[in-house]
Design a protein around this motif. Structure first.
Motif, PDB file in Angstrom:
ATOM      1  N   HIS A  22      34.433  29.960  26.978  1.00  0.00           N
ATOM      2  CA  HIS A  22      33.878  28.835  27.732  1.00  0.00           C
ATOM      3  C   HIS A  22      34.942  27.768  27.958  1.00  0.00           C
ATOM      4  CE1 HIS A  22      33.354  25.679  24.469  1.00  0.00           C
ATOM      5  NE2 HIS A  22      33.737  26.732  23.766  1.00  0.00           N
ATOM      6  N   GLN A  85      27.446  30.574  32.680  1.00  0.00           N
ATOM      7  CA  GLN A  85      26.973  29.183  32.747  1.00  0.00           C
ATOM      8  C   GLN A  85      25.661  29.088  33.531  1.00  0.00           C
ATOM      9  OE1 GLN A  85      29.669  30.346  34.239  1.00  0.00           O
ATOM     10  NE2 GLN A  85      29.778  29.679  36.367  1.00  0.00           N
ATOM     11  N   HIS A 112      31.578  31.975  30.277  1.00  0.00           N
ATOM     12  CA  HIS A 112      30.920  30.707  30.634  1.00  0.00           C
ATOM     13  C   HIS A 112      31.985  29.780  31.228  1.00  0.00           C
ATOM     14  CE1 HIS A 112      29.049  26.771  29.975  1.00  0.00           C
ATOM     15  NE2 HIS A 112      27.905  27.368  29.709  1.00  0.00           N
ATOM     16  N   LYS A 113      32.086  29.764  32.576  1.00  0.00           N
ATOM     17  CA  LYS A 113      33.218  29.125  33.247  1.00  0.00           C
ATOM     18  C   LYS A 113      32.901  27.726  33.774  1.00  0.00           C
ATOM     19  CE  LYS A 113      35.386  32.119  36.048  1.00  0.00           C
ATOM     20  NZ  LYS A 113      35.543  33.258  36.976  1.00  0.00           N
ATOM     21  N   LYS A 116      32.231  23.197  29.441  1.00  0.00           N
ATOM     22  CA  LYS A 116      32.156  23.501  28.016  1.00  0.00           C
ATOM     23  C   LYS A 116      30.730  23.891  27.638  1.00  0.00           C
ATOM     24  CE  LYS A 116      35.747  20.131  26.787  1.00  0.00           C
ATOM     25  NZ  LYS A 116      36.036  18.917  26.004  1.00  0.00           N
ATOM     26  N   PHE A 117      30.630  24.818  26.701  1.00  0.00           N
ATOM     27  CA  PHE A 117      29.331  25.198  26.162  1.00  0.00           C
ATOM     28  C   PHE A 117      28.861  24.078  25.225  1.00  0.00           C
ATOM     29  CE2 PHE A 117      26.295  27.446  23.527  1.00  0.00           C
ATOM     30  CZ  PHE A 117      25.718  28.378  24.402  1.00  0.00           C
ATOM     31  N   GLU A 135      37.510  28.105  23.550  1.00  0.00           N
ATOM     32  CA  GLU A 135      37.360  27.035  24.543  1.00  0.00           C
ATOM     33  C   GLU A 135      38.610  27.003  25.412  1.00  0.00           C
ATOM     34  OE1 GLU A 135      37.078  22.196  24.908  1.00  0.00           O
ATOM     35  OE2 GLU A 135      36.177  23.137  23.138  1.00  0.00           O
TER      36      GLU A 135
END
Length: 335
Positions: A22, A85, A112-113, A116-117, A135
């Motif tokens: 992510h 995402q 997950h682009k 940030k998660f 990250e």
């Protein structure tokens, strides 16, 4: 873990049951998810045991049902959720239950682009506990030339610092674009030769003599002839050298000159680290600081800010053409 060690582990089959990739920089996310997609299973196995889903087109019930299955052809089953995402993460209860007892033969990858998660979520902590979480942070502008040097060094290639800085200045922080251009350079420049500015011009289309990087250098040396020559080139090629890019480059450059003025330790290594530049360029900042004292550097930064506003239509005055604005700004900087 850094990206290199993660890629090495994947290629050596030191695998995790779940990967959460992510962050705001998509390049590293794509690099790792592509490595998993390409290297874990053979082409024959992929048809049976590899699934690529997209966040907007799937849900957790589908993902977990697939994750609980066992591979048909090999040792592993690979499930990659691209654009994760777009999943409805508020409905991740099924994922949480799965993460308590993940299927050992399944590799579950969430790409997950662009953001940030949420690290407060229970699913984040669960994935961090049993899997691998990376990250992928955006690279700052002043780190791109260093990244270029590192990428080429890893492939046993050399590039002149001037050429690396020119690439970074022109291409910006889009690492996917930078990586593509580096690949092109490595294919077209003999391996036993250092990549120089002429190679950049020939293969990428950046003029080695007329660019924002060279304009900064000309101003640092107070070479007015060269500075106005470059500005004239910009005026003739506005699409390749838009004014916002030129002004942004000048602003960054003179901010670093001001920073240099206030450095307690101006040794090459210390100054390079503080300014975020290659030590090769410290002498130029030293020269620029002599040619632009503290007061003048402050004045120049205000001039650049003023012409940034004018280029956007604020307090334009009698000048409206980009070429005229550029010429007047450079004249004020030099005088």
């Amino acid at each position: 873990m850094n990206t290199k060690s993660i890629l090495a582990d994947i290629k050596n089959k030191k695998l995790k049951p779940v990967y959460l990739l992510h962050g705001e920089e998509p390049y590293f996310i794509d690099l790792i998810s592509d490595c998993i997609e390409q290297s874990i299973l053979s082409d024959a196995q992929k048809g049976f045991d590899q699934s690529v889903l997209y966040g907007k087109d799937t849900d957790f019930s589908t993902i977990i049902a697939m994750a609980k299955r066992y591979p048909m052809m090999g040792e592993y089953q690979v499930i990659i959720i691209k654009e994760a995402q777009n999943l409805k993460w508020k409905d991740d209860e099924l994922l949480l239950k799965y993460l308590e007892h993940p299927t050992s033969s399944t590799l579950l990858v969430f790409a997950h682009k662009y953001s940030k998660f949420d690290k407060r979520k229970k699913s984040y902590k669960a994935m961090e506990k049993i899997g691998l979480v990376l990250e992928s942070a955006k690279l700052y502008e002043d780190k791109v030339s260093g990244w270029i040097l590192e990428q080429l060094s890893a492939n046993h290639r050399k590039i002149h610092p001037h050429a690396a800085a020119l690439m970074a200045e022109y291409l910006g922080t889009d690492l996917s674009k930078v990586a593509n251009e580096l690949e092109k350079l490595q294919l077209n420049v003999p391996q036993d030769r250092e990549i120089g500015t002429a190679d950049i011009e020939r293969n990428i289309g950046i003029s080695k003599d007329f660019n924002a990087f060279e304009l900064n250098s000309a101003l640092a040396k107070r070479n007015s002839f060269k500075a106005f020559q470059i500005v004239d080139y910009f005026a003739a090629n506005p699409k390749s050298n838009p004014m916002p890019v030129v002004i942004g480059s000048l602003g960054n450059y003179f901010t670093k000159i001001l920073k240099y003025h206030y450095l307690p330790d101006k040794s090459a290594s210390s100054a390079a680290k503080a300014l975020g530049v290659n030590p090769y360029f410290v002498k130029e900042y030293e020269l620029a600081a002599r040619n632009f004292n503290r007061k003048k550097t402050f004045d120049v930064i205000h001039i650049i800010k003023d012409y940034d506003l004018k280029s956007k239509g604020v307090q334009v005055g009698h000048l409206t053409e980009t070429a005229d604005l550029l010429n007047e700004m450079i004249y004020k900087i030099l005088n």
